[in-house]
Design an enzyme around this catalytic site. Structure first.
Site, PDB file in Angstrom:
ATOM      1  N   GLU A  27      70.111  20.015  25.988  1.00 28.04           N
ATOM      2  CA  GLU A  27      70.039  18.541  26.049  1.00 28.04           C
ATOM      3  C   GLU A  27      71.244  17.995  26.807  1.00 28.04           C
ATOM      4  O   GLU A  27      72.369  18.459  26.621  1.00 28.04           O
ATOM      5  CB  GLU A  27      69.991  17.959  24.636  1.00 28.04           C
ATOM      6  CG  GLU A  27      68.609  18.082  24.022  1.00 28.04           C
ATOM      7  CD  GLU A  27      68.536  17.551  22.607  1.00 28.04           C
ATOM      8  OE1 GLU A  27      69.366  16.715  22.227  1.00 28.04           O
ATOM      9  OE2 GLU A  27      67.621  17.989  21.880  1.00 28.04           O
TER      10      GLU A  27
ATOM     11  N   TYR B  45      68.383  25.695  24.493  1.00 27.81           N
ATOM     12  CA  TYR B  45      68.500  24.237  24.367  1.00 27.81           C
ATOM     13  C   TYR B  45      69.595  23.744  25.312  1.00 27.81           C
ATOM     14  O   TYR B  45      70.694  24.304  25.340  1.00 27.81           O
ATOM     15  CB  TYR B  45      68.876  23.847  22.933  1.00 27.81           C
ATOM     16  CG  TYR B  45      67.722  23.191  22.217  1.00 27.81           C
ATOM     17  CD1 TYR B  45      67.138  22.037  22.735  1.00 27.81           C
ATOM     18  CD2 TYR B  45      67.211  23.731  21.045  1.00 27.81           C
ATOM     19  CE1 TYR B  45      66.069  21.442  22.100  1.00 27.81           C
ATOM     20  CE2 TYR B  45      66.132  23.133  20.407  1.00 27.81           C
ATOM     21  CZ  TYR B  45      65.560  21.990  20.939  1.00 27.81           C
ATOM     22  OH  TYR B  45      64.515  21.404  20.319  1.00 27.81           O
TER      23      TYR B  45
ATOM     24  N   THR C 179      53.741  15.365  39.828  1.00 26.04           N
ATOM     25  CA  THR C 179      53.600  16.606  39.073  1.00 26.04           C
ATOM     26  C   THR C 179      53.976  17.720  40.034  1.00 26.04           C
ATOM     27  O   THR C 179      54.130  17.505  41.237  1.00 26.04           O
ATOM     28  CB  THR C 179      52.158  16.820  38.580  1.00 26.04           C
ATOM     29  OG1 THR C 179      51.269  16.697  39.696  1.00 26.04           O
ATOM     30  CG2 THR C 179      51.790  15.819  37.504  1.00 26.04           C
TER      31      THR C 179
ATOM     32  N   LYS D 126      50.058  20.778  41.296  1.00 26.94           N
ATOM     33  CA  LYS D 126      48.816  20.554  42.053  1.00 26.94           C
ATOM     34  C   LYS D 126      48.999  21.144  43.459  1.00 26.94           C
ATOM     35  O   LYS D 126      49.140  22.343  43.581  1.00 26.94           O
ATOM     36  CB  LYS D 126      48.481  19.067  42.065  1.00 26.94           C
ATOM     37  CG  LYS D 126      48.230  18.505  40.642  1.00 26.94           C
ATOM     38  CD  LYS D 126      47.756  17.075  40.663  1.00 26.94           C
ATOM     39  CE  LYS D 126      47.411  16.564  39.275  1.00 26.94           C
ATOM     40  NZ  LYS D 126      48.529  15.881  38.613  1.00 26.94           N
TER      41      LYS D 126
ATOM     42  N   ASP E 116      53.401   7.409  43.259  1.00 26.01           N
ATOM     43  CA  ASP E 116      53.059   8.588  42.458  1.00 26.01           C
ATOM     44  C   ASP E 116      52.293   9.551  43.357  1.00 26.01           C
ATOM     45  O   ASP E 116      51.132   9.319  43.678  1.00 26.01           O
ATOM     46  CB  ASP E 116      52.207   8.142  41.256  1.00 26.01           C
ATOM     47  CG  ASP E 116      51.772   9.321  40.387  1.00 26.01           C
ATOM     48  OD1 ASP E 116      51.869  10.473  40.842  1.00 26.01           O
ATOM     49  OD2 ASP E 116      51.309   9.069  39.256  1.00 26.01           O
TER      50      ASP E 116
ATOM     51  N   ARG F   8      53.367  23.653  35.556  1.00 30.20           N
ATOM     52  CA  ARG F   8      52.914  22.348  35.067  1.00 30.20           C
ATOM     53  C   ARG F   8      54.144  21.551  34.653  1.00 30.20           C
ATOM     54  O   ARG F   8      54.793  21.879  33.658  1.00 30.20           O
ATOM     55  CB  ARG F   8      52.002  22.518  33.855  1.00 30.20           C
ATOM     56  CG  ARG F   8      50.779  23.340  34.109  1.00 30.20           C
ATOM     57  CD  ARG F   8      49.774  23.133  33.022  1.00 30.20           C
ATOM     58  NE  ARG F   8      49.128  21.851  33.195  1.00 30.20           N
ATOM     59  CZ  ARG F   8      48.115  21.635  34.020  1.00 30.20           C
ATOM     60  NH1 ARG F   8      47.643  22.603  34.761  1.00 30.20           N
ATOM     61  NH2 ARG F   8      47.569  20.448  34.119  1.00 30.20           N
TER      62      ARG F   8
HETATM   63  N1  DSN Z   1      44.186  15.048  35.495  1.00 33.87           N
HETATM   64  C1  DSN Z   1      44.660  15.035  36.848  1.00 33.87           C
HETATM   65  C2  DSN Z   1      43.557  15.169  37.838  1.00 33.87           C
HETATM   66  O1  DSN Z   1      42.663  15.963  37.597  1.00 33.87           O
HETATM   67  O2  DSN Z   1      43.578  14.534  38.873  1.00 33.87           O
HETATM   68  C3  DSN Z   1      45.498  13.841  37.111  1.00 33.87           C
HETATM   69  O3  DSN Z   1      46.589  13.873  36.283  1.00 33.87           O
END
Ligand code: DSN
Length: 467
Positions: free
Chosen positions: A101, A99, A271, A274, A245, A280
């Site tokens: 925080e 933890y 994110t 990707k 984004d 993630r």
């Molecule tokens: N769910 C994602 C996608 O497949 O593009 C976006 O967050």
């Protein structure tokens, strides 16, 4: 008409592939080729994951089956990738237990010295990789990162202007059912009906009419370069903050295969799993003047304890993304997408906007078969071990669970080491299946060929080997 019989038959075959992948034998898995081909064995995980395989065979079996699935299918979902073994090791580390925080040097718990080092490392790498003044690396995911930005800069009821979800936007950009659409007044820009491109004049007109407090640039299904500089100018003229984004394209931005939004944006979110090929998770980048508000919005505003194991994994992924070979990777992702797009268009499949500049493309299935839905098409492809997702296309008359489109992306295939030659082959398989989506023999034959290709280009991250 949707061909129900064919659809359920293909769904049955897909289930059969899954069932065969789950048959465990000894320490390995029979990845039995449901299409009638030879049996392959995925093994070795039990030698590495000795604790899990011995103490919880049921959970281990599920993990083994997923590993086997990843080995024996080709991943064309544009938002997925294969993280490195180093990233996976960080994710599965003892930092899970801690933890922490607060923020480095200001924690609510003792024993945070190493957590401080981990977070400082991730922050430093995020700032360097993207050229940002400030980074918050605690958001658990991209939606959390976006919500934190809204909380930092907006009051409930303020107007936000984002891209319509049905034109490629994201649910956290103002969807009525999402936090962003419930607590803020969301208005949306759409794509041009003729070109299917972002029309920056139309975005400007809407921004000047609606006077949003925040404009959101970024998409989940837009195959072209986003002009963040133009968005920045519009935001300045309209007196709005700009949130860019870059969840989908973060790896391309880091690898210099897409222009960076950082100089033009008030906030940038992403994110990390990707194109960036990390765990993630999520990140917020901003200018120093926003640092305090963003940090307070993430913690204590939105989250409690940060996931230190994920933060270490983010640091590891950004360390990888800073290496020269990642630039090669990002360029190859784009080159591969162009090659796949070219093959599909040569076969007569219309792509939204007529092509791609980035890692993804959207196929308009109506261009070759008015009756073929994304739902049926993705099922037929999955039966041949080609995993993709149905996707609405701009101005799609079909609902999201059916769709007239498919979305293909090349980040995961490129991670496996594939190049243009393989993209051409995969494009030909896709064309054959979409053209003959009820032909089970053809699908079975292609499934075998896909499995062969999987063997030649193994997933590089996995604690398994294919024998
Ligand atoms: N769910 C994602 C996608 O497949 O593009 C976006 O967050």
């Amino acid at each position: 008409m949707l061909h129900d019989n064919a659809s359920s038959s293909i769904a049955g075959r897909e289930r059969s592939v899954q069932r065969d992948l789950r048959e465990t034998v000894g320490g390995g898995i029979f990845a039995a080729d449901a299409t009638g081909g030879r049996i392959r064995t995925i093994s070795g995980m039990d030698k590495i994951m000795t604790a899990l395989s011995q103490t919880d065979p049921e959970a281990f079996g599920i993990l083994q089956a997923e590993s086997s699935r990843q080995h024996s299918t080709l991943e064309l979902i544009a938002s997925e990738n294969h993280a490195s073994a180093a990233v996976l090791e960080a994710t599965g580390s003892v930092l899970t237990d801690k933890y922490a925080e607060g923020y480095p040097g200001h924690r609510y718990y003792r024993g945070c010295r190493q957590s401080d080092r981990v977070e400082q490392l991730a922050i430093a790498r995020a700032k360097a990789l993207f050229g940002a003044e400030h980074a918050n690396v605690q958001p658990h995911c991209g939606t959390s990162a976006n919500i934190a930005v809204y909380m930092a800069a907006l009051d409930p009821g303020d107007t936000i202007l984002g891209m319509d979800l049905s034109h490629g936007g994201h649910l956290s950009h103002g969807l009525r059912l999402n936090y962003s659409g419930i607590y803020y007044k969301a208005v949306f820009y759409t794509l041009d009906k003729q070109t299917e491109l972002l029309d920056m004049d139309a975005v400007r007109d809407l921004a000047l009419k609606e006077r949003p407090k925040m404009i959101i640039a970024g998409a989940s299904a837009y195959p072209r370069t986003i002009d963040f500089e133009a968005f920045g100018k519009i935001a300045a003229e309209a007196g709005a903050y700009l949130l860019s984004d870059i969840a989908h394209i973060a790896g391309l931005v880091a690898g210099a295969a897409h222009p960076s939004p950082v100089p033009h944006s008030t906030f940038v979110t992403t994110t990390t799993h990707k194109t960036l090929r990390g765990p993630r998770s999520g990140i917020v980048l901003c200018k120093n003047e926003w640092a305090k508000k963003v940090d307070s919005a993430v913690f204590p505003g939105l989250q409690g304890g940060p996931f230190m194991h994920q933060i270490l994994a983010k640091a590891v992924a950004m360390g990888e993304a800073a290496r020269p070979e990642f630039t090669d990777y990002a360029k190859q992702v784009v080159a591969n997408a162009a090659a796949l797009a070219e093959t599909l268009m040569e076969k007569g499949w219309r792509l939204v906007t007529g092509g791609t500049d980035n890692h993804l493309m959207l196929v308009d299935l109506r261009s070759r078969n008015e009756n073929l839905t994304g739902h049926v098409a993705s099922g037929a492809l999955a039966a041949a071990r080609l995993v993709a997702n149905k996707n609405v296309i701009p101005f799609d008359p079909r609902p999201p669970m059916q769709t007239s489109g498919l979305r293909f992306g090349t980040p995961a295939l490129t991670t496996r080491g594939m190049k243009e030659t393989q993209m051409t082959q995969i494009g030909e398989w896709i064309d054959q299946i979409l053209t003959n989506h009820e032909d089970e023999d053809l699908i079975a034959r292609i499934g075998k060929e896909v499995l062969e290709m999987c063997g030649v280009f193994p997933v590089p991250n996995q604690n398994t080997r294919q024998t």
